[in-house]
Design an enzyme around this catalytic site. Structure first.
Site, PDB file in Angstrom:
ATOM      1  CG  ASP A  49      -0.294   0.004   2.542  1.00  0.00           C
ATOM      2  OD1 ASP A  49       0.469   0.951   2.671  1.00  0.00           O
ATOM      3  OD2 ASP A  49      -0.545  -0.963   3.514  1.00  0.00           O
ATOM      4  CE  LYS A  50      -0.041   8.586  -1.303  1.00  0.00           C
ATOM      5  NZ  LYS A  50      -0.873   9.625  -1.425  1.00  0.00           N
TER       6      LYS A  50
END
Length: 240
Positions: A105-106
C-alpha cells in the site's frame, strides 16, 4: 504441431512493450506490422511471426524478467491513477515493461517484485499457495506478549469476514516485530494490529519467498540473480 494463437494486444503486453489497452491504441494508429503487413484490431499471432512496432522488431516473449524493487513510501501500486502523485510503473525506468507481482500500500515501503511474466504473477497472487512474505513492523505502543500470541495464532478481521492464518512473529524491539505471513489480505498487517489496539507507524517488506532487499535503497531496483530466479520459479511450481 499446431501453434497456439493469442491476440496481438496480449502478445505485445507479454513482450513487455505496453499494456493491452495501449497495444490496441498502437494497432489503431497503424504503427504495428505482422510479417510486413499492417496489423488489424483483433488479429491473432503464434509468436513465430515477425512483429514490428514503430519500425522496431519485437524480440519475443521468451526472456523472463523479474526485478527486485525497493518501493518507497508514497508510491502507489497501480498502472493508472490520475489522483496518484507517483505510480510504480512510472518510477522504474527499465527497457522492458514490467508490472507488480503483489502489492504494497501507499504508506508502506520495501520489496516489490516486478516482472513481465503474467503466469508468475498469477501463481504468486494465489493465496492458497502460501508463499512467505517477511516484514518489519513498528507500532504506536509497546507490544505485550498476549497481543503477539493472539496475532501468531490468527485473528478475526471483522471488516473482511476472514480469520488470518497462524504466522511467525519475532519481537526485535519494544514496539517493533519481524512478521512472516503466508497470505495476502488487503492491508492485512495494519488490520491485524488494529484488532489488538495498535496503529502501524512504519511497515517495510524485506523478503518475498526467496528474494530479499539485499542492500537496495529506496527507489532502487536490480535484476534477480540466476539462482534467485530459479528458486522463485521452483517455489511457484514453474519452470523458467
Amino acid at each position: 504441431m499446431i501453434e497456439r494463437e493469442i491476440r496481438l494486444n496480449k502478445y505485445l503486453a507479454d513482450c513487455g512493450i505496453c499494456s493491452r489497452r495501449d497495444a490496441d491504441k498502437l494497432i489503431e494508429q497503424g504503427v504495428v506490422s505482422v510479417d510486413g503487413k499492417t496489423a488489424l484490431m483483433g488479429m491473432k499471432v503464434t509468436g513465430q511471426e515477425e512483429v514490428v512496432v514503430r519500425g522496431k522488431k519485437i524480440a519475443g516473449r521468451d526472456r523472463k524478467i523479474v526485478l527486485a524493487y525497493y518501493k518507497p513510501r508514497g508510491v502507489v501500486c497501480t498502472e493508472r491513477d490520475v489522483h496518484a502523485e507517483k505510480i510504480v510503473t512510472d518510477e522504474i525506468k527499465y527497457p522492458v515493461r514490467v508490472t507488480y507481482a503483489g502489492r504494497l500500500d501507499k504508506d508502506s515501503e520495501g520489496l516489490l517484485l516486478m516482472t513481465n511474466d503474467g503466469m508468475l504473477i498469477d501463481a504468486m497472487m494465489r493465496g492458497a499457495n502460501g508463499h512467505e512474505k517477511e516484514y518489519i513492523v513498528k507500532v504506536s505502543g509497546e507490544w505485550t506478549e498476549e497481543a503477539l500470541e493472539h496475532l501468531r495464532q490468527g485473528v478475526w478481521l471483522e471488516e473482511m469476514q476472514v480469520r488470518t492464518r497462524p504466522c511467525e512473529i519475532e519481537q526485535i524491539g519494544p514496539r517493533t516485530v519481524r512478521m512472516v505471513l503466508t497470505q495476502g489480505i488487503n492491508r492485512q498487517i495494519r488490520r491485524m494490529c488494529k484488532t489488538q489496539g495498535y496503529e502501524v507507524v512504519s511497515l517495510k517488506r524485506t523478503r518475498v519467498i526467496n528474494v530479499g532487499l539485499d542492500g537496495l535503497r529506496a527507489g532502487e531496483y536490480r535484476e534477480l540473480s540466476r539462482d534467485e530466479l530459479q528458486g522463485l520459479y521452483e517455489h511457484c511450481s514453474m519452470t523458467i
